[in-house]
Every structure is written in C-alpha cells, then in structure tokens.
Scaffold this active site. Structure first.
Site, short mmCIF file in Angstrom:
data_model
loop_
_atom_site.label_atom_id
_atom_site.label_comp_id
_atom_site.label_asym_id
_atom_site.label_seq_id
_atom_site.Cartn_x
_atom_site.Cartn_y
_atom_site.Cartn_z
N ASP A 35 0.85 -1.19 0.00
CA ASP A 35 0.00 0.00 0.00
C ASP A 35 0.88 1.23 0.00
OD1 ASP A 35 -3.21 0.38 0.76
OD2 ASP A 35 -1.98 2.14 1.21
N ASP A 75 4.06 2.87 -4.30
CA ASP A 75 3.25 3.77 -5.11
C ASP A 75 3.13 3.13 -6.49
OD1 ASP A 75 2.13 5.73 -6.69
OD2 ASP A 75 3.58 7.28 -6.18
N TYR A 93 -13.60 7.43 -14.48
CA TYR A 93 -13.51 6.15 -13.78
C TYR A 93 -13.96 5.01 -14.70
CZ TYR A 93 -14.30 2.61 -10.15
OH TYR A 93 -14.27 1.47 -9.39
N LYS A 151 -11.86 1.64 -16.12
CA LYS A 151 -12.29 0.27 -15.85
C LYS A 151 -12.61 -0.48 -17.13
CE LYS A 151 -11.65 0.51 -11.47
NZ LYS A 151 -10.52 -0.23 -10.84
N THR A 202 -19.14 -1.09 2.45
CA THR A 202 -17.87 -0.99 3.17
C THR A 202 -17.84 0.35 3.91
OG1 THR A 202 -16.76 0.11 1.31
CG2 THR A 202 -16.67 -2.32 1.38
#
Length: 264
Positions: free
Chosen positions: A36, A62, A155, A159, A190
């Site tokens: 991460d 990164d 976005y 995708k 979540t």
C-alpha cells in the site's frame, strides 16, 4: 486452505477490499505481502495477519511508479525466497464528478492510478508469475467496466480499459501458464462507501437500503462475496478460466429490474 504454499501480493491492502482480500488469502494458506502507499497502515494489517512476520509482511509502494512496482516484486521474492504466485492489482481511486466540472489534474491522477498503476503492476509482476509456473494475475475492476454511469466518465473509462488489458494479457501470457482475470463488483457495503455517502446524505442506512432494493437479489455484495470470488479465481478451481471479468453485482448488469415491493 486452497492457496496453501502460495505467495501473494495484494496492492491497496491497507484498507477496504484489498485488506479483506489479504486477510482471506492468508486464511486460505497463502503467504502475504500487504502492499500500500500507506506503509504504516499496511504494517498494522500485516501484524494482525501474522505477528511473527514470517508469513505476512508489509511493503510500501506507489503503483504509479514503474520502478516502485518492480522493487515491490523484487523485495517480496527476496523475503520469501520464491517467485510470486498471485498478484492482485487492487489499488485504485474513485472519480465522481461531471466531466465539465472536473479539474484536469484530477482526471490525470485518476487515469494514472487506475490504468497506469494497473499496467505497471502487471509489467512488474509477470516475470515472477511466469517463474512461478502457475501464476495468477487478478485485477479489481468495477461494474463500470461493462456499463456506463453519469458523472463517472473517467472512472468508467479506466475500468473499461482494464477489461481490454485482461483479455490481451491472458492471450500474451497464457502460453506461459499465467492466468489473468478481473473481479467487477457493484457497490459494496464498506466503511469507505458509507463515508462517501455521508457526504451527500444524512441517512446513510436508508441510502444503503435503497441501493440494495434496486438490485435484483435485493441485497448488496459484501466484502466476503468479493473475497470469495478472489479466492476462487486464484485457486486451482479456476485453472481453465482466464481473460475474464467476473461480475459480482447481485444481478445489476442483467438489465432493468422491476422495483421491489416495500417491506411490510
């Protein structure tokens, strides 16, 4: 223990679906690299998975840096003394702004993380996955990989690109026994989703209930539903599945659903 003896890297694993997947892979017997950009949070997740540090480690990375992705794989191989068997390219970012109102920097950053980050991750992972002899490359995609949605243009574009990337890499690396697939969930209940909804509504529970009611199954996927899909695709049970985007959406992509009757 469907992943026993395997080594897995999960990016974006300090929180959310990445964290859930890292924990689930560990439960299934895999050795885990919690990767991460937030190294401190990643370290805490790794400690919770295995306090001894022998089967779970944290590495800061990164993914928008090709060099950092290469270093991530090299350090993971060095620590575990073996090639990587599973690389889950999960890290990503959201984008929910009408295109005409979007700042160019935000557009560039979304593409950089969601698309270039995925490409750099794959490029770094593939040599190790090939050496594994039975490698698996997974991407976290989205329902927006096959559908469009207002104010999600950038976005959605990233995708959709992942869908093509999966197909091309499956063809390119299938002869070297590496399988490549993606998981495309609809919205999952979540803490991150609830935080995002809290910015636009005072009644998050009601909005979640409304979202669930709009789906044919009348419920939203959970993180467990997502990790079930990840474990399946990473395991030998999916040994003949490659080049696919597995949609986990409670029926959202099937078509236009009739409104569900209100609960009495």
């Amino acid at each position: 223990m469907r992943l026993k003896g395997m080594t897995a890297i999960v990016t974006g694993a300090a929180s959310g679906l990445g964290e859930a997947t890292a924990r689930r892979f560990a439960e299934e017997g895999a050795r885990i690299v919690v990767a991460d950009i937030d190294g401190e949070k990643a370290a805490e997740v790794a400690r919770q998975i295995d306090a001894s540090g022998s089967t779970a480690i944290a590495l800061a990375c990164d993914i928008t840096s090709a060099a950092a992705c290469g270093d991530l794989v090299a350090r993971a191989e060095d620590f575990f003394g073996a090639p990587i068997d599973i690389f889950h390219a999960n890290a990503g970012t959201s984008f929910s702004t009408p295109l005409g109102e979007a700042e160019p920097g935000r557009i560039e950053r979304t593409i950089e993380i969601n698309l270039l980050g995925a490409v750099f991750s794959a490029q770094a992972a593939m040599p190790s996955l090939v050496r594994s002899g039975n490698g698996v490359l997974l991407f976290t995609s989205s329902l927006q990989a096959i559908l469009g949605r207002p104010a999600r243009s950038v976005y959605t574009a990233t995708k959709h690109a992942i869908t093509g990337l999966v197909k091309s890499l499956a063809l390119e690396f299938g002869p070297q026994n590496v399988r490549v697939n993606a998981i495309a969930p609809t919205g999952i209940d979540t803490p991150l989703l609830r935080l995002q909804l809290s910015r636009v509504t005072d009644d998050v529970d009601a909005r979640i209930a409304s979202m669930a009611a709009s789906l044919p199954l009348g419920r939203m996927p959970t993180p467990r539903d997502f990790t079930d899909a990840a474990v399946f695709l990473a395991s030998a049970e999916a040994r003949c599945i490659t080049g696919q985007t597995l949609v986990v959406d409670c029926g959202a992509s099937a078509g236009i659903a009739e409104p569900r009757p209100a609960a009495s």
